[in-house]
Design a protein around this motif. Structure first.
Motif, mmCIF file in Angstrom:
data_model
loop_
_atom_site.group_PDB
_atom_site.id
_atom_site.type_symbol
_atom_site.label_atom_id
_atom_site.label_comp_id
_atom_site.label_asym_id
_atom_site.label_seq_id
_atom_site.Cartn_x
_atom_site.Cartn_y
_atom_site.Cartn_z
ATOM 1 N N ALA A 52 -5.722 -13.593 3.831
ATOM 2 C CA ALA A 52 -5.363 -12.536 4.778
ATOM 3 C C ALA A 52 -5.067 -11.220 4.067
ATOM 4 C CB ALA A 52 -4.156 -12.975 5.602
ATOM 5 N N PHE A 53 -4.389 -11.285 2.908
ATOM 6 C CA PHE A 53 -4.085 -10.059 2.152
ATOM 7 C C PHE A 53 -5.368 -9.399 1.661
ATOM 8 C CE2 PHE A 53 -2.813 -7.636 -1.561
ATOM 9 C CZ PHE A 53 -1.668 -6.994 -1.126
ATOM 10 N N ALA A 54 -6.301 -10.215 1.165
ATOM 11 C CA ALA A 54 -7.564 -9.649 0.674
ATOM 12 C C ALA A 54 -8.414 -9.103 1.811
ATOM 13 C CB ALA A 54 -8.332 -10.710 -0.107
ATOM 14 N N MET A 55 -8.309 -9.684 2.997
ATOM 15 C CA MET A 55 -9.093 -9.191 4.127
ATOM 16 C C MET A 55 -8.637 -7.814 4.585
ATOM 17 S SD MET A 55 -9.719 -12.522 6.561
ATOM 18 C CE MET A 55 -10.874 -13.825 6.102
ATOM 19 N N GLN A 56 -7.388 -7.447 4.284
ATOM 20 C CA GLN A 56 -6.911 -6.125 4.686
ATOM 21 C C GLN A 56 -7.512 -5.011 3.841
ATOM 22 O OE1 GLN A 56 -5.174 -6.240 7.524
ATOM 23 N NE2 GLN A 56 -5.548 -8.450 7.255
ATOM 24 N N THR A 57 -8.115 -5.349 2.706
ATOM 25 C CA THR A 57 -8.728 -4.335 1.858
ATOM 26 C C THR A 57 -10.146 -4.002 2.283
ATOM 27 O OG1 THR A 57 -9.537 -6.019 0.308
ATOM 28 C CG2 THR A 57 -7.320 -5.136 -0.080
ATOM 29 N N LEU A 58 -10.700 -4.727 3.279
ATOM 30 C CA LEU A 58 -12.056 -4.458 3.729
ATOM 31 C C LEU A 58 -12.071 -3.273 4.677
ATOM 32 C CD1 LEU A 58 -13.211 -8.120 4.497
ATOM 33 C CD2 LEU A 58 -13.697 -6.785 2.445
ATOM 34 N N TYR A 86 0.059 -9.275 -5.868
ATOM 35 C CA TYR A 86 0.608 -9.617 -4.550
ATOM 36 C C TYR A 86 1.595 -10.767 -4.707
ATOM 37 C CZ TYR A 86 0.664 -11.855 0.063
ATOM 38 O OH TYR A 86 1.049 -12.460 1.238
ATOM 39 N N ASP A 87 2.816 -10.552 -4.239
ATOM 40 C CA ASP A 87 3.879 -11.567 -4.319
ATOM 41 C C ASP A 87 3.680 -12.573 -3.188
ATOM 42 O OD1 ASP A 87 6.083 -13.019 -4.911
ATOM 43 O OD2 ASP A 87 7.543 -11.485 -4.379
ATOM 44 N N VAL A 88 2.815 -13.555 -3.407
ATOM 45 C CA VAL A 88 2.476 -14.513 -2.364
ATOM 46 C C VAL A 88 3.632 -15.460 -2.083
ATOM 47 C CG1 VAL A 88 1.436 -16.172 -3.959
ATOM 48 C CG2 VAL A 88 0.694 -16.125 -1.589
ATOM 49 N N GLN A 89 4.502 -15.709 -3.086
ATOM 50 C CA GLN A 89 5.618 -16.629 -2.857
ATOM 51 C C GLN A 89 6.634 -16.060 -1.863
ATOM 52 O OE1 GLN A 89 5.762 -19.786 -4.149
ATOM 53 N NE2 GLN A 89 7.444 -19.982 -2.689
ATOM 54 N N ALA A 90 6.826 -14.755 -1.900
ATOM 55 C CA ALA A 90 7.714 -14.136 -0.903
ATOM 56 C C ALA A 90 7.139 -14.286 0.500
ATOM 57 C CB ALA A 90 7.931 -12.663 -1.255
ATOM 58 N N SER A 91 5.819 -14.137 0.626
ATOM 59 C CA SER A 91 5.194 -14.324 1.937
ATOM 60 C C SER A 91 5.317 -15.768 2.404
ATOM 61 C CB SER A 91 3.723 -13.907 1.866
ATOM 62 O OG SER A 91 3.595 -12.545 1.566
ATOM 63 N N ILE A 92 5.197 -16.729 1.480
ATOM 64 C CA ILE A 92 5.350 -18.147 1.844
ATOM 65 C C ILE A 92 6.751 -18.397 2.398
ATOM 66 C CG2 ILE A 92 5.431 -20.498 0.926
ATOM 67 C CD1 ILE A 92 3.243 -19.713 -1.027
ATOM 68 N N TYR A 103 -7.122 0.452 -6.066
ATOM 69 C CA TYR A 103 -6.160 -0.161 -6.983
ATOM 70 C C TYR A 103 -5.770 -1.561 -6.501
ATOM 71 C CZ TYR A 103 -1.911 -1.046 -9.600
ATOM 72 O OH TYR A 103 -0.961 -1.627 -10.396
ATOM 73 N N ILE A 104 -5.546 -1.705 -5.187
ATOM 74 C CA ILE A 104 -5.161 -3.022 -4.657
ATOM 75 C C ILE A 104 -6.281 -4.036 -4.850
ATOM 76 C CG2 ILE A 104 -4.526 -4.268 -2.550
ATOM 77 C CD1 ILE A 104 -3.194 -1.728 -1.566
ATOM 78 N N LYS A 140 0.824 -1.205 0.000
ATOM 79 C CA LYS A 140 0.000 0.000 0.000
ATOM 80 C C LYS A 140 0.863 1.261 0.000
ATOM 81 C CE LYS A 140 -3.900 2.010 2.504
ATOM 82 N NZ LYS A 140 -4.772 1.862 3.693
ATOM 83 N N LEU A 141 1.962 1.268 0.733
ATOM 84 C CA LEU A 141 2.869 2.414 0.727
ATOM 85 C C LEU A 141 3.470 2.634 -0.649
ATOM 86 C CD1 LEU A 141 4.745 1.934 4.138
ATOM 87 C CD2 LEU A 141 3.043 3.675 3.563
ATOM 88 N N ARG A 142 3.853 1.543 -1.336
ATOM 89 C CA ARG A 142 4.418 1.702 -2.670
ATOM 90 C C ARG A 142 3.369 2.214 -3.661
ATOM 91 N NH1 ARG A 142 7.253 -2.988 -0.994
ATOM 92 N NH2 ARG A 142 5.654 -4.341 -1.867
ATOM 93 N N VAL A 143 2.121 1.710 -3.496
ATOM 94 C CA VAL A 143 1.063 2.184 -4.400
ATOM 95 C C VAL A 143 0.782 3.662 -4.168
ATOM 96 C CG1 VAL A 143 -1.376 1.936 -4.965
ATOM 97 C CG2 VAL A 143 0.035 -0.097 -4.693
ATOM 98 N N ARG A 144 0.711 4.089 -2.939
ATOM 99 C CA ARG A 144 0.482 5.516 -2.650
ATOM 100 C C ARG A 144 1.620 6.370 -3.170
ATOM 101 N NH1 ARG A 144 -1.229 6.682 3.392
ATOM 102 N NH2 ARG A 144 -1.252 8.758 2.423
#
Length: 491
Positions: A384-390, A343-349, A335-336, A311-315
């Motif tokens: 979890a990533f999608a839940m942060q957009t709510l 979303y780079d999910v592999q880095a989070s994994i 936008y998100i 979100k910081l990078r998008v802003r």
């Protein structure tokens, strides 16, 4: 004569005489004087009977031999023997002595008769007592038979009653089991009803929001059609632009319901698949549950951190060229929402697996790695990533081993002790929206197990595992959609 001799032979009189004589010899010092005399008289009588039969045989034998046969034998053997048996010597005692002996003999006979009479009376009394004892014994036997019959009847009645009681207990257990099943069904229906009511409320809010937006748009359309043009206002002071909803705001309720349903699917499907996969290498079910729980918690932590960075990078990227009715914050969230696949999910994994490798609460066989459950971690990170957009975002409730069990946050597992107040370990986290619990988690409660685990866990070293070079290269090669590669042209 032959028949008489044969009868004498078959009767075995001499054998009987010998047996009686031996028996008397054995019991001579045991029995009384009267009994010894009776035994002696009995032997004399038996000997006399045998002698009478022998004399009869002698007479028959002599008569069969004729008038003069056997005369020499009788003269030479029988007559001398008879002479010696019946000859009497002159007594050497006087008449007075003989009289005294006769008196003593008479006195002894009188005593013998008295003793015999007393013995007969004693025997009669003993026979009477024996008869009475036998009668009592017969009555006791009859009572014993009656008691045995009553005992058998009582046993049969008890067995019948026990069978009836067991049948009633089984029936009660079956009724209790069916009642529990009905209660579970009603609870599920109640939970489903609560979900339906929540979805209805969300849909009503969305309809009200859309109605309000429709009214605003109609008002703007009416103003745009009016002949007098509206003055051009700046972006910061325009109230109409701030009221224009974004795509994220319009779809907030539907995405909320979809993500809550997806979180429930993670528990019902992906969690069980990961559990079955881990059970091939770990026999301890509790450790498997801990691994899955920590994997989901670490996935949410990593996804929230990745969302904030993204979100910081998008802003930062949108701020130079941003122009629109919505604010920069709303534009970034919108936008998100439109580009969740960036979303780079592999880095989070990789970050989740690294965090689990140094977690001292869990252990894993050295020949395998936590990459084994990467599918569950990937789906958890995406949710979890999608839940942060709510608005407001969904998050996991705080959980720690040894906390007080709460019915509002968790359900007890099937192997829990339902009277234990503390949580031993968690099976699945609870999903919350602010302070409200949206989806309950699952926890295990037992008595006394937590403190023993804490004592044994304090001596275990901190576990650390590093990925092999091939795995690290494989993970790094999949980072094709990193948020760092986001450019302004993509926006």
């Amino acid at each position: 004569m032959a028949d008489t001799l044969r009868r004498l032979t078959h009767t075995s009189s001499f054998s009987v005489l010998q047996d009686k004589l031996e028996s008397w010899h054995k019991d001579y010092h045991v029995i009384s004087c009267d009994q010894n005399l009776n035994r002696c008289c009995e032997l004399i009588e038996l000997t006399a009977k045998i002698q009478g039969q022998l004399f009869a045989i002698l007479n028959l034998t002599a008569s069969e031999g004729g008038h003069y046969a056997g005369v020499d034998t009788l003269k030479m053997r029988l007559l001398p023997w008879l002479g010696t048996c019946f000859s009497m010597t002159r007594p050497s005692v006087t008449d007075d002595t003989s009289l005294q002996l006769i008196q003593e003999s008479v006195e002894k006979d009188r005593r013998i008769r008295e003793l015999s009479a007393s013995r007969d009376s004693d025997m009669l009394k003993m026979d009477t007592q024996l008869c009475s004892t036998r009668l009592q014994l017969d009555s006791v036997r009859a009572e014993l038979v009656d008691a045995q019959k009553e005992l058998d009847e009582t046993k049969s009645k008890s067995a019948t009653t026990l069978l009836a009681t067991e049948d009633e207990v089984l029936q009660l257990k079956a009724d209790l089991r069916s009642s529990h099943e009905q209660v579970e069904i009603y609870k599920r229906k109640l939970d489903a009803l609560d979900d339906y009511e929540r979805q209805i409320r969300l849909l009503r809010d969305e309809v009200a929001y859309l109605s309000t937006e429709k009214a605003v748009l109609q008002e703007r359309l009416a103003r745009s059609r009016s002949p007098s043009p509206l003055p051009r206002l700046s972006r910061s002071s325009s109230p109409l632009r701030s009221e224009s909803p974004t795509r994220a705001q319009l779809t907030n309720s539907s995405r909320h319901a979809r993500l809550v349903s997806r979180f429930s699917d993670l528990y019902a499907v992906e969690r069980l698949e990961a559990q079955n996969l881990l059970r091939r290498y770990i026999a301890d079910l509790e450790m498997v549950q801990k691994i899955i729980f920590i994997a989901v918690v670490e996935s949410f932590k990593t996804a929230k951190l990745a969302y904030r960075q993204f979100k910081l990078r998008v802003r930062k990227t949108l701020s130079p060229s941003h122009f629109g009715p919505e604010s920069l914050e709303d534009a970034a969230v919108d936008y998100i929402v439109r580009n969740l696949d960036l979303y780079d999910v592999q880095a989070s994994i990789n970050d989740v697996i690294n965090a689990m490798n140094v977690n001292p609460r869990i252990s894993f066989p050295p020949e395998v790695d936590f990459v084994l459950i990467s599918a569950l971690i990937r789906d958890s990170c995406r949710v979890a990533f999608a839940m942060q957009t709510l608005d407001p975002p969904l998050d996991l409730a705080f959980a720690s081993d040894g906390e007080l069990f709460s019915d509002n946050k968790y359900r007890r597992s099937y192997d829990s002790e339902f009277t234990a107040p503390l949580v031993t370990h968690h099976v699945w986290p609870a999903l919350v929206e602010g302070d409200d619990v949206v989806v309950k988690g699952e926890a295990v409660t037992r008595r006394g197990a937590l403190w023993s685990r804490n004592r044994s866990r304090s001596s275990s070293p901190v576990r650390s595992r590093s990925l092999s070079p091939s795995r690290s290269l494989a993970f790094n090669s999949k980072r094709s959609l990193s948020p760092q590669r986001l450019r302004a042209s993509c926006l």
